[in-house]
Design a protein around this motif. Structure first.
Motif, PDB file in Angstrom:
ATOM      1  N   UNK A  65       0.815  -1.211   0.000  1.00  0.00           N
ATOM      2  CA  UNK A  65       0.000   0.000   0.000  1.00  0.00           C
ATOM      3  C   UNK A  65       0.851   1.263   0.000  1.00  0.00           C
ATOM      4  N   UNK A  66       1.934   1.272   0.766  1.00  0.00           N
ATOM      5  CA  UNK A  66       2.679   2.517   0.968  1.00  0.00           C
ATOM      6  C   UNK A  66       4.076   2.541   0.339  1.00  0.00           C
ATOM      7  N   UNK A  67       4.761   1.420   0.296  1.00  0.00           N
ATOM      8  CA  UNK A  67       6.174   1.427  -0.075  1.00  0.00           C
ATOM      9  C   UNK A  67       6.460   0.926  -1.484  1.00  0.00           C
ATOM     10  N   UNK A  68       5.621   0.099  -2.012  1.00  0.00           N
ATOM     11  CA  UNK A  68       5.911  -0.567  -3.274  1.00  0.00           C
ATOM     12  C   UNK A  68       6.145   0.400  -4.426  1.00  0.00           C
ATOM     13  N   UNK A  69       5.459   1.540  -4.427  1.00  0.00           N
ATOM     14  CA  UNK A  69       5.589   2.466  -5.550  1.00  0.00           C
ATOM     15  C   UNK A  69       7.006   3.013  -5.649  1.00  0.00           C
ATOM     16  N   UNK A  70       7.699   3.228  -4.543  1.00  0.00           N
ATOM     17  CA  UNK A  70       9.062   3.777  -4.548  1.00  0.00           C
ATOM     18  C   UNK A  70      10.120   2.692  -4.380  1.00  0.00           C
ATOM     19  N   UNK A  71       9.710   1.511  -4.083  1.00  0.00           N
ATOM     20  CA  UNK A  71      10.642   0.398  -3.871  1.00  0.00           C
ATOM     21  C   UNK A  71       9.986  -0.873  -4.410  1.00  0.00           C
ATOM     22  N   UNK A  72       9.752  -0.944  -5.740  1.00  0.00           N
ATOM     23  CA  UNK A  72       8.979  -2.055  -6.314  1.00  0.00           C
ATOM     24  C   UNK A  72       9.810  -3.320  -6.481  1.00  0.00           C
TER      25      UNK A  72
ATOM     26  N   UNK B 250      15.676   1.274  -8.752  1.00  0.00           N
ATOM     27  CA  UNK B 250      15.345   1.785  -7.422  1.00  0.00           C
ATOM     28  C   UNK B 250      16.616   2.172  -6.687  1.00  0.00           C
ATOM     29  N   UNK B 251      17.622   1.313  -6.744  1.00  0.00           N
ATOM     30  CA  UNK B 251      18.912   1.633  -6.136  1.00  0.00           C
ATOM     31  C   UNK B 251      19.521   2.880  -6.768  1.00  0.00           C
ATOM     32  N   UNK B 252      19.413   2.997  -8.074  1.00  0.00           N
ATOM     33  CA  UNK B 252      19.967   4.144  -8.790  1.00  0.00           C
ATOM     34  C   UNK B 252      19.336   5.450  -8.297  1.00  0.00           C
TER      35      UNK B 252
ATOM     36  N   UNK C  96      24.979  -1.200 -18.135  1.00  0.00           N
ATOM     37  CA  UNK C  96      24.342  -1.428 -19.435  1.00  0.00           C
ATOM     38  C   UNK C  96      22.890  -1.846 -19.317  1.00  0.00           C
ATOM     39  N   UNK C  97      22.363  -1.899 -18.101  1.00  0.00           N
ATOM     40  CA  UNK C  97      20.967  -2.301 -17.937  1.00  0.00           C
ATOM     41  C   UNK C  97      20.067  -1.230 -18.532  1.00  0.00           C
ATOM     42  N   UNK C  98      19.085  -1.600 -19.363  1.00  0.00           N
ATOM     43  CA  UNK C  98      18.200  -0.603 -19.978  1.00  0.00           C
ATOM     44  C   UNK C  98      17.376   0.140 -18.935  1.00  0.00           C
ATOM     45  N   UNK C  99      16.984   1.362 -19.279  1.00  0.00           N
ATOM     46  CA  UNK C  99      16.112   2.145 -18.410  1.00  0.00           C
ATOM     47  C   UNK C  99      14.812   1.390 -18.167  1.00  0.00           C
ATOM     48  N   UNK C 100      14.360   1.429 -16.934  1.00  0.00           N
ATOM     49  CA  UNK C 100      13.119   0.765 -16.572  1.00  0.00           C
ATOM     50  C   UNK C 100      11.952   1.393 -17.322  1.00  0.00           C
ATOM     51  N   UNK C 101      10.979   0.570 -17.680  1.00  0.00           N
ATOM     52  CA  UNK C 101       9.749   1.028 -18.333  1.00  0.00           C
ATOM     53  C   UNK C 101       8.556   0.407 -17.620  1.00  0.00           C
ATOM     54  N   UNK C 102       7.370   0.858 -17.977  1.00  0.00           N
ATOM     55  CA  UNK C 102       6.167   0.299 -17.356  1.00  0.00           C
ATOM     56  C   UNK C 102       6.005  -1.177 -17.698  1.00  0.00           C
ATOM     57  N   UNK C 103       6.638  -1.630 -18.780  1.00  0.00           N
ATOM     58  CA  UNK C 103       6.521  -3.036 -19.174  1.00  0.00           C
ATOM     59  C   UNK C 103       7.368  -3.952 -18.296  1.00  0.00           C
TER      60      UNK C 103
END
Length: 485
Positions: free
Chosen positions: A39-46, A171-173, A195-202
Motif C-alpha cells: 500500500x505505501x512502499x511498493x511504488x518507490x521500492x517495487x 530503485x537503487x539508482x 548497461x541495464x536498460x532504463x526501466x519502463x512500465x513493461x
C-alpha cells in the motif's frame, strides 16, 4: 530513540551465531506487513510482487527478510497491538546480515532496500547505521551479481524475467541520487559502467498501473538530477551548465501525463493521489535548491522559482497533514522541508509576502514535528530550523522596517543565481509549474500578481553567526547536518 549515540545508549551487541527461529515474524503479522508494504512502499521500492512471493518461497522463509519487512511496515503503519518498535527488528536484521545468516544475495538486496524507511544513525558521522551506508551496501551486492548489466548472472538467484531485476537496479539508482544530493556526497553508481536498460512500465506486472508510470517518471527525474549533482559536486559552479539541465527539468515536469500532475490549479486538491504528491516532492526540492543564491555577504536569496517551489511543497504537506499522517514518507522528506523553510524565511521578509510565507512555514514546521521521532536527520533538521527561526525573530524577523529592494520582478524571464555572472535563460519561470494558477496558494497568487520586488533583498541585521550555515547549504547541503546542528 534507543540505540542512537546521542542519548548515550549503546546499540545491542551483534550475536556471534544465527538464531533464525527466534528471528521469525509470526505468519499473521507477516501478511499484515506485506499489505502495508504494497500500500505505501511498493511504488518507490517495487522490489516485491505477489507472483514472485508465490513462486519463490525462500523469500518468505528468510528471517532476514522477515525483520526488514517488519521494520519497514511498523515505521509506515504501526499496529496498535503486538510489536511496535521498528528498532528491535532493525537490530535483529542487522545481526542476521552481519552474521551471514542469509546466503541469497538477491534476498539480501531486497531486504536491505526495505531499510529506507528507518534511519537510526547520524548522517554526519561515520556509521554502519545510516541510510547512505545501507544504500551503498545494497549497490555493492547488486553489482556483485550483475544487476547493473543488461545480461548479468542475477537470474541464477530468483526468477528468469528481467522486470524485477531492472526495478531493483533502478530503485537503487534513484535512491543513490537522492541520498547523494541530500548529503552533499558523491554517488556510488557510475552509469558509464552500467548497461541495464532504463526501466519502463513493461517491467511491471501491470503496465497500465499508475504506480508503474509514477515510478518510471520518478527514476527519470532523478537521473537528470544526478547529472546535475555531479556538476555541482565537481565544480561548485553548476550554472555554467544550466542551458543543458534546467530545460531538461522543465521538459520533465511538462511531459508528465495529466494523471501524474499535481492537482494544484484550484484551491482544492481534487483527485488527490498520495503518490503523485510524493513524486513532485523531489522535483520541487531540487528547484528550491537550484534557485537559492549562495552569497558570501548576506543570507541566501530566494529567487522566484525557489519561493514558488517552497510554497508548493508547503501545500503538499498541508494535504498530507490534512489526511492524518506523513509517516509514509521517506526520511529525505525532512530535507525537503528544511530547504523550503529556508526559501520562505527570505520570502517572509518581503513586503506583501510576509503573512502568506508565515502560513506556509507553519505548515512545514508542523510536518517536521511529525517526522522528528522517525529519523535522526529529522531531529537534526528540526533543531537547526528552530534555531534559525528563533534568531531571525529575535533580530526582527518579519517585522516592519525591513526595506525591500527596487529590482524589477519580471515574469518574462527567470534567472538562476549562485554565479558571479548568471546567464539569463529565455524561458518563463512559471514553466517549472505547469499546473500553477493564482489558486495554487495565496503566496503564489502574490508572486503572480505582484509588481513589487523580491529578487535581491538582503538584510544586514540578520544574525551573523548563522550566515556561514546559510551560505554553504545550497552547494554542500550536508553542511546542514554536519557542521551546524
Amino acid at each position: 530513540m534507543k540505540g542512537q549515540g546521542g542519548n548515550g545508549v549503546q546499540p545491542t551487541p551483534l550475536p556471534l551465531a544465527c538464531e533464525p527461529i527466534s528471528h521469525h515474524v509470526p505468519e499473521d503479522l507477516l501478511e499484515i506487513y506485506l499489505q502495508t508494504y504494497f500500500e505505501f512502499a511498493n511504488v518507490w521500492c517495487p522490489v516485491l510482487e505477489w507472483a514472485t512471493l508465490d513462486s519463490e518461497p525462500q523469500i518468505l522463509a528468510s528471517p532476514f527478510f522477515h525483520n526488514a519487512l517488519a521494520l519497514c511496515a511498523i515505521r509506515l503503519r504501526p499496529p496498535l497491538i503486538g510489536p511496535t518498535d521498528p528498532e528491535e527488528h532493525y537490530m535483529r536484521a542487522k545481526s542476521l546480515f552481519y552474521g551471514n545468516c542469509e546466503s541469497n544475495p538477491l534476498i539480501q538486496i531486497i531486504s536491505i532496500m526495505l531499510f529506507y524507511w528507518w534511519s537510526p544513525g547520524r548522517p554526519d558521522v561515520a556509521s554502519l547505521d545510516t541510510g547512505r551506508w545501507w544504500v551503498g551496501t545494497a549497490i555493492r551486492l547488486a553489482e556483485e551479481i550483475g544487476l547493473h548489466l543488461d545480461k548479468g548472472p542475477a537470474q541464477t538467484y530468483i526468477g528468469e524475467g528481467c522486470g524485477l531485476k531492472r526495478r531493483i537496479w533502478w530503485t537503487l539508482f534513484a535512491r543513490d541520487r537522492i541520498v547523494a544530493l541530500a548529503q552533499g556526497r558523491p554517488c556510488f553508481i557510475n552509469p558509464e559502467y552500467c548497461s541495464v536498460p532504463m526501466v519502463t512500465v513493461h517491467d511491471f506486472p501491470d503496465p497500465t498501473d499508475l504506480k508503474a508510470s509514477i515510478f518510471v517518471h520518478w527514476v527519470r527525474m532523478w537521473e537528470i538530477v544526478g547529472r546535475m549533482h555531479k556538476e555541482i559536486y565537481k565544480s561548485k559552479d553548476f550554472f555554467s551548465s544550466e542551458s543543458t539541465y534546467i530545460p531538461e527539468m522543465v521538459n520533465w515536469v511538462q511531459s508528465l501525463p495529466p494523471s501524474a500532475q499535481l492537482p494544484f490549479s484550484s484551491h482544492r486538491s481534487v483527485g488527490y493521489n498520495r503518490d503523485v504528491h510524493d513524486l513532485h516532492l523531489g522535483y520541487l526540492t531540487t528547484i528550491t535548491l537550484l534557485f537559492l543564491d549562495k552569497s558570501d555577504e548576506s543570507i541566501p536569496t530566494a529567487q522566484i522559482p525557489a519561493i514558488a517551489a517552497a510554497s508548493c511543497i508547503a501545500r503538499i504537506f498541508k494535504d498530507f497533514l490534512a489526511r492524518g499522517s506523513v509517516r509514509f514518507l521517506l526520511t529525505q522528506a525532512t530535507w525537503s522541508i528544511a530547504l523550503a523553510i529556508l526559501a520562505l524565511i527570505h520570502a517572509r521578509r518581503i513586503e506583501g509576502l510576509t503573512h502568506h510565507a508565515e502560513e506556509d512555514i507553519l505548515v512545514l514546521r508542523t510536518a517536521l514535528v511529525q517526522l522528528v521521532p522517525l529519523s535522526y536527520p529529522g531531529k537534526m533538521f528540526s533543531q537547526g530550523i528552530e534555531r534559525i527561526l528563533d534568531q531571525a525573530n529575535t533580530a526582527g524577523g518579519a517585522q516592519a522596517g525591513a526595506k525591500p529592494d527596487t529590482g524589477d520582478l519580471s515574469h518574462d524571464r527567470w534567472q538562476p543565481v549562485a554565479t558571479s555572472s548568471p546567464m539569463i535563460i529565455d524561458e518563463k519561470w512559471t514553466e517549472f509549474f505547469p499546473y500553477m494558477t493564482t489558486d495554487t496558494s495565496p503566496l503564489i497568487a502574490d508572486l503572480l500578481t505582484c509588481h513589487g520586488t523580491l529578487s535581491t533583498f538582503t538584510d544586514p541585521d540578520f544574525p551573523v553567526d548563522i550566515l556561514p550555515f546559510l551560505n554553504e547549504i545550497f552547494v554542500d547541503s550536508h553542511t546542514l547536518l554536519a557542521h551546524h546542528f
